[in-house]
Scaffold this motif. Structure first.
Motif, PDB file in Angstrom:
ATOM      1  N   TYR A  13       0.779  -0.901   0.210  1.00 33.21           N
ATOM      2  CA  TYR A  13       0.000  -0.030   0.094  1.00 33.21           C
ATOM      3  C   TYR A  13       0.627   1.156  -0.275  1.00 33.21           C
ATOM      4  N   ASP A  14       1.574   0.912  -0.358  1.00 27.86           N
ATOM      5  CA  ASP A  14       3.009   2.584  -0.427  1.00 27.86           C
ATOM      6  C   ASP A  14       2.796   3.745  -0.980  1.00 27.86           C
ATOM      7  N   LEU A  15       1.470   3.306  -1.970  1.00 27.37           N
ATOM      8  CA  LEU A  15       1.254   4.183  -2.960  1.00 27.37           C
ATOM      9  C   LEU A  15       0.903   5.255  -2.411  1.00 27.37           C
ATOM     10  N   LEU A  16      -0.066   4.669  -0.791  1.00 26.20           N
ATOM     11  CA  LEU A  16      -0.905   6.051  -0.129  1.00 26.20           C
ATOM     12  C   LEU A  16      -0.082   5.516   0.707  1.00 26.20           C
ATOM     13  N   ASN A  17       1.259   5.724   1.183  1.00 30.69           N
ATOM     14  CA  ASN A  17       1.550   5.668   2.096  1.00 30.69           C
ATOM     15  C   ASN A  17       2.648   6.904   2.343  1.00 30.69           C
ATOM     16  N   LYS A  18       2.710   7.795   1.480  1.00 31.79           N
ATOM     17  CA  LYS A  18       3.968   9.212   1.915  1.00 31.79           C
ATOM     18  C   LYS A  18       5.442   8.571   1.058  1.00 31.79           C
ATOM     19  N   GLY A  19       5.167   7.215  -0.082  1.00 29.93           N
ATOM     20  CA  GLY A  19       6.470   6.747  -0.391  1.00 29.93           C
ATOM     21  C   GLY A  19       7.419   7.895  -1.019  1.00 29.93           C
ATOM     22  N   PRO A  20       8.518   6.854  -1.202  1.00 30.57           N
ATOM     23  CA  PRO A  20       9.400   7.702  -1.945  1.00 30.57           C
ATOM     24  C   PRO A  20       9.254   8.208  -3.430  1.00 30.57           C
ATOM     25  N   MET A  51      -7.274  16.290  -8.528  1.00 26.05           N
ATOM     26  CA  MET A  51      -6.048  17.206  -8.529  1.00 26.05           C
ATOM     27  C   MET A  51      -5.850  16.977  -7.047  1.00 26.05           C
ATOM     28  N   ALA A  52      -4.821  17.979  -6.875  1.00 25.88           N
ATOM     29  CA  ALA A  52      -3.956  18.014  -5.844  1.00 25.88           C
ATOM     30  C   ALA A  52      -4.587  18.749  -4.641  1.00 25.88           C
ATOM     31  N   ASP A  53      -5.132  18.480  -3.562  1.00 24.71           N
ATOM     32  CA  ASP A  53      -5.070  18.416  -2.039  1.00 24.71           C
ATOM     33  C   ASP A  53      -6.799  18.989  -2.579  1.00 24.71           C
ATOM     34  N   SER A  54      -7.807  18.492  -3.407  1.00 24.11           N
ATOM     35  CA  SER A  54      -9.058  18.163  -3.347  1.00 24.11           C
ATOM     36  C   SER A  54      -9.831  17.911  -2.721  1.00 24.11           C
ATOM     37  N   GLU A  55      -9.049  16.685  -2.111  1.00 26.31           N
ATOM     38  CA  GLU A  55     -10.516  15.800  -1.626  1.00 26.31           C
ATOM     39  C   GLU A  55     -11.053  14.947  -2.648  1.00 26.31           C
ATOM     40  N   ARG A  56     -10.960  15.333  -3.924  1.00 25.27           N
ATOM     41  CA  ARG A  56     -11.671  14.246  -4.612  1.00 25.27           C
ATOM     42  C   ARG A  56     -11.151  12.907  -4.771  1.00 25.27           C
ATOM     43  N   ARG A  82       0.491  11.090  -1.384  1.00 27.67           N
ATOM     44  CA  ARG A  82       1.537  12.401  -1.590  1.00 27.67           C
ATOM     45  C   ARG A  82       1.193  12.926  -0.166  1.00 27.67           C
ATOM     46  N   GLY A  83       0.187  12.111   0.527  1.00 31.25           N
ATOM     47  CA  GLY A  83      -0.472  12.874   1.716  1.00 31.25           C
ATOM     48  C   GLY A  83      -1.193  13.495   1.114  1.00 31.25           C
ATOM     49  N   MET A  84      -1.963  13.242   0.257  1.00 38.85           N
ATOM     50  CA  MET A  84      -2.998  13.799   0.260  1.00 38.85           C
ATOM     51  C   MET A  84      -4.300  13.061   0.349  1.00 38.85           C
ATOM     52  N   GLY A  85      -5.026  13.092   0.922  1.00 40.26           N
ATOM     53  CA  GLY A  85      -5.971  12.054   1.965  1.00 40.26           C
ATOM     54  C   GLY A  85      -7.218  12.958   1.979  1.00 40.26           C
ATOM     55  N   PRO A  86      -8.048  12.351   1.876  1.00 38.06           N
ATOM     56  CA  PRO A  86      -8.481  11.331   2.590  1.00 38.06           C
ATOM     57  C   PRO A  86      -8.484   9.654   1.613  1.00 38.06           C
ATOM     58  N   VAL A  87      -8.065   8.736   2.485  1.00 32.55           N
ATOM     59  CA  VAL A  87      -7.909   7.504   2.052  1.00 32.55           C
ATOM     60  C   VAL A  87      -9.448   7.111   1.733  1.00 32.55           C
ATOM     61  N   ARG A  88     -10.300   6.284   0.815  1.00 25.98           N
ATOM     62  CA  ARG A  88     -11.424   5.901   1.099  1.00 25.98           C
ATOM     63  C   ARG A  88     -11.751   4.826   0.770  1.00 25.98           C
ATOM     64  N   ARG A  89     -12.374   3.547   1.899  1.00 22.98           N
ATOM     65  CA  ARG A  89     -12.382   2.422   1.379  1.00 22.98           C
ATOM     66  C   ARG A  89     -14.340   2.567   1.157  1.00 22.98           C
ATOM     67  N   GLY A  90     -14.607   2.064  -0.111  1.00 23.29           N
ATOM     68  CA  GLY A  90     -16.178   1.982  -0.231  1.00 23.29           C
ATOM     69  C   GLY A  90     -15.938   3.431  -0.887  1.00 23.29           C
TER      70      GLY A  90
END
Length: 603
Positions: free
Chosen positions: A39-46, A260-265, A336-344
């Motif tokens: 899940y590193d893609l959503l974990n602020k990876g390198p 888009m960046a920091d959009s919460e979309r 990139r730290g741009m949450g939220p992460v949604r499930r469902g």
């Protein structure tokens, strides 16, 4: 920071995303919508442009690293879903990593286990490597219990276990020790089951047979003359987005990549939207790949068979789940730290009336196509008639629309057009079946809906159809009016609507869905499928040179492996949104098929 320059591997059971440094950064198990074990893609990876930092305390990935990494080269084996990454260090030593998911015919059926195979071999010099295998469970909340066997490692959590079988030194693997790579090594991760053969010979057999399978699959495609590699890669990737156990097709493999960046979309797209799935099977059908349609119609038949009073949700789970309750995942910071992460996804609760047309359009070919192993029956027609009755009942009722607006309902023109398409196609099917009374019934309803749309969606002052009845705005969904044959491209009303959409929604070579504020403000990025709809509309009205120019420009926006996400920043060309997006890949296929020169004109 992470990027969407990612390769995809899969086999119709699960999928995985791999970055240019051969890090597996996303993989849901045991199926496409499952728990992301990686899940590193959503974990602020390198930063995906730089080699992994050996001191980074990150989790949720699987890397095979060359010491002192300097450069990488990544590509697919031609006409396959086998991904190859070549890593070179600062002294010119190099390794090759081959990643794939086994898929081939065994005992007269497709063998597609929940298994991931990684093969690594030295290419040049005396490379030194390190393996870091760090799976997690419950969206990163729990680490696995680890046990070691003679030639395998077992990762276990809450009733689910993964087994890694390998001929690499287990001590080096578990301790993440750097060591000399002198001979090829293989890694086979899958269910907690003992291999029946040796690791190396099993991996080699799986690779050879998987490569042969994909080459033969591509060989059967009816390709256009131009843009063949783009079409092949799009078609293979669409196939990897199919969950073949049930026939469902996911919209994308990921969740919560922002539009888009920091959009919460940020949305979870690991489910089957009936709208998106229709466009997928139609695109693959245009390439003469009908197996996906047959599988999807099994899935669709189950949904329609259990629909109460003909009501259909716009989206279902890949196992026919009707509830897709949306939750925020607190354990992952997001892309990139741009949450939220949604499930469902809350969209399962929406009323989106275009779904009825998409269902009937998807099913129509099963009544006409003589190639199918199982043709549609009279009983099927009667079930789809219930869907048509619902389409007629809803054609002038407010809904959330195809863009899934969460706090606003209107009578959306695109939804009403799809309700018309449902009745129109049922009339054609009934006539084909010799049911003339039913054909007249459905033609009468289709004509009524058509007249209603032409009266209520047409804005005389603007000289164009608008996005909702009695409206004064535009959305790109209006471009589908010609695609589903609601109106002829030569009709002045369509041509004036096209001009109005261009003026309102085109940004450079890209097309927006709409330009007005929604639940999250004004959209800032272009929606790729809308650009492809625009390309199609241009071609239909005879502006072919413009269509080809825009098509070439969007092909140039694909990542290094020829894939697209949902959205593009029109200013920078950067990819945003969930990935890989089936809608966008459908657009590549449709545009190539429409715009390509004909074979008979060239050979």
């Amino acid at each position: 920071m992470s990027s969407l320059d990612l390769g995809i591997i899969g086999n119709g059971t699960y999928g995985a995303l791999i970055d240019k440094w051969a890090r597996i950064v996303w993989c849901c198990l045991p199926r496409l919508d499952g728990d992301p074990v990686f899940y590193d893609l959503l974990n602020k990876g390198p930063d995906g442009s730089e080699p992994p930092d050996e001191n980074a305390p990150d989790q949720g990935f699987w890397s095979i690293e060359i010491e002192n990494a300097a450069s990488s080269r990544q590509f697919y084996r031609p006409n396959t879903a086998i991904l190859v990454t070549e890593l070179t260090d600062r002294d010119g030593n190099a390794i090759e990593i081959c990643d794939f998911s086994p898929r081939f015919t065994r005992r007269e059926r497709i063998f597609q286990p929940m298994t991931l195979v990684r093969r690594v071999r030295p290419l040049a010099g005396s490379p030194r490597i390190r393996i870091r295998l760090r799976p997690g469970f419950n969206y990163g909340a729990q680490a696995p219990s680890i046990t070691r066997g003679s030639h395998h490692v077992r990762f276990f959590h809450s009733g689910f276990a993964l087994r890694l079988s390998t001929n690499a030194p287990l001590t080096y693997l578990l301790d993440e020790t750097i060591f000399n790579l002198t001979n090829p090594l293989s890694f086979i991760m899958g269910p907690d089951e003992t291999l029946t053969g040796g690791v190396e010979e099993t991996a080699r057999e799986f690779e050879e047979r998987t490569e042969d399978y994909w080459r033969r699959w591509v060989r059967r495609l009816a390709l256009p003359l131009e843009w063949q590699q783009a079409v092949i890669r799009a078609a293979i990737t669409l196939k990897l987005c199919c969950y073949e156990e049930t026939g469902a097709i996911v919209a994308a493999l990921t969740t919560s990549i922002p539009e888009m960046a920091d959009s919460e979309r940020n949305w979870d797209y690991r489910f089957c939207w009936l709208r998106d799935a229709f466009f997928v099977i139609r695109a693959l059908n245009s390439l003469a790949e009908v197996e996906t349609m047959e599988n999807y119609l099994r899935y669709l038949g189950n949904i329609v068979g259990s629909a109460e009073e003909g009501h259909l949700q716009p989206v279902y789970g890949i196992g026919l789940e009707t509830r897709l309750d949306e939750h925020i995942v607190e354990t992952l910071p997001g892309y990139r730290g741009m949450g939220p992460v949604r499930r469902g996804n809350q969209a399962y609760e929406h009323f989106q009336h275009d779904v009825y047309g998409n269902v009937i359009l998807a099913a129509s070919q099963s009544f006409f196509d003589e190639r199918l192993l199982q043709r549609a029956t009279m009983a099927d027609f009667e079930r789809y008639e219930k869907v048509g009755e619902r389409a007629y009942a809803m054609h002038a009722e407010p809904d959330a629309g195809m863009w899934e607006l969460r706090t606003r309902a209107r009578v959306h023109t695109s939804s009403s057009v799809m309700c018309w398409a449902a009745c129109d196609r049922l009339a054609r099917i009934a006539e084909h079946l010799g049911l003339m009374e039913r054909a007249r019934h459905w033609r009468r309803l289709a004509d009524e809906i058509h007249a209603t749309i032409c009266k209520r969606a047409w804005n005389e002052e603007l000289g164009a159809f608008t996005e909702s009845f009695e409206g004064d705005q535009f959305d790109a969904g209006l471009l589908l009016m010609a695609e589903v044959n609601f109106i002829r491209p030569s009709d002045p009303r369509f041509q004036s609507t096209l001009l109005a959409i261009e003026k309102s929604l085109r940004r450079g070579q890209h097309m927006f869905r709409y330009a007005t504020a929604d639940d999250f403000g004004v959209p800032g990025n272009a929606f790729n499928i809308c650009t492809f709809w625009y390309i199609d509309a241009l071609a239909r009205v005879g502006r072919t040179d413009e269509a080809r120019e825009i098509f070439e420009s969007i092909l140039a926006c694909r990542n290094s492996l020829g894939l697209l996400s949902e959205d593009i920043d029109p200013a920078t060309g950067e990819l945003w949104g969930n990935y890989p997006q089936t809608y966008s890949l459908v657009g590549i296929i449709n545009a190539a098929m429409r715009l390509s020169r004909k074979w008979e004109d060239q050979v």
